[in-house]
Design an enzyme around this catalytic site. Sequence first.
Site, PDB file in Angstrom:
ATOM      1  CD  GLU A 144      -2.412   1.435   2.712  1.00 53.82           C
ATOM      2  OE1 GLU A 144      -3.242   2.342   2.849  1.00 53.82           O
ATOM      3  OE2 GLU A 144      -2.101   0.643   3.632  1.00 53.82           O
ATOM      4  CG  ASP A 179      -6.095   4.636   2.325  1.00 55.53           C
ATOM      5  OD1 ASP A 179      -6.727   5.677   2.032  1.00 55.53           O
ATOM      6  OD2 ASP A 179      -6.039   4.189   3.481  1.00 55.53           O
ATOM      7  CD  GLN A 207      -7.139   0.260   4.039  1.00 54.14           C
ATOM      8  OE1 GLN A 207      -6.135   0.961   3.889  1.00 54.14           O
ATOM      9  NE2 GLN A 207      -7.244  -0.618   5.029  1.00 54.14           N
ATOM     10  CD  GLU A 243      -6.449   2.341   7.426  1.00 50.46           C
ATOM     11  OE1 GLU A 243      -5.872   1.374   7.934  1.00 50.46           O
ATOM     12  OE2 GLU A 243      -6.003   2.941   6.422  1.00 50.46           O
TER      13      GLU A 243
END
Length: 271
Positions: A144, A179, A207, A243
């Site tokens: 990530e 993300d 995310q 998140e």
Amino acid sequence: MKLAANLSWLYTEFEFPDRLQACAEDGFQHAECMFPYEYCAELLRDKANEAGVTWVLINTPAGDWAKGDRGLASSPARRDEFKRSIELASEYANTLGVRKVHVLAGAVNLGEAASVERAWACYEKNLSWLADSTIGGSIDWLIEPINRNDIPGYLLAEQAAAHALIQRVDRPNLGVQMDLYHCQRVEGDALDALARYLPTGRVKHLQIAGVPNRDEPSCKGLDYSQVYLQLKALVYTGHIGCEYRPKGATRDGLGWVRQTGFSGTMESFES
């Protein structure tokens, strides 16, 4: 699309094992977390089963977080520790039924070119070893990109770098965790990045969080109503980890789910 409550960030008004029941009461059927290792894996499995929630993602151990560790995968001096962390993550993932595990790269001194070069070489070597040693298993190992305002010195910050690395290693059990909060902070156009990278098949988990404060996703900053439409158009069918840092009690701020259109990803959402 399936929303997953990140229980390291959400429902912190409850003890960690009790967050599974709390998120289920609000309509979440899936959960993820950063580090489950403080608790017995069997306890977390049983709590999830009782709540009717499926665990979908965890992180590998990061080392000593309090002392500044943010992952072990890029440290040449800690390869044995990295391998032990993979053993532990695998045990938890198998017990919890998790099929996605995020492998934290780690932070480096970006001012030392030689150290950065060694870190990248170690990172690639460790990912190759990991993929080969677990081939045929049930786990996809994900990397990530993380913005360096939140984690100074984090080795992997750009989407292009993550995708280039996954292409070089080229193993079916490796992928990218995208993300959109980090992506927007680093690159400024998460919608464009989605259009560019989602069709490659390398993005195996998403995310979300509000930009710039990492609070509830909204229609400001990064417009998540547009994100939802983009994901529908791209026919994304995977999980989306929530998140973010709630401004108050988690369930008091869940109105964003309906406001942005994401309520369609939850079978039983009550605003």
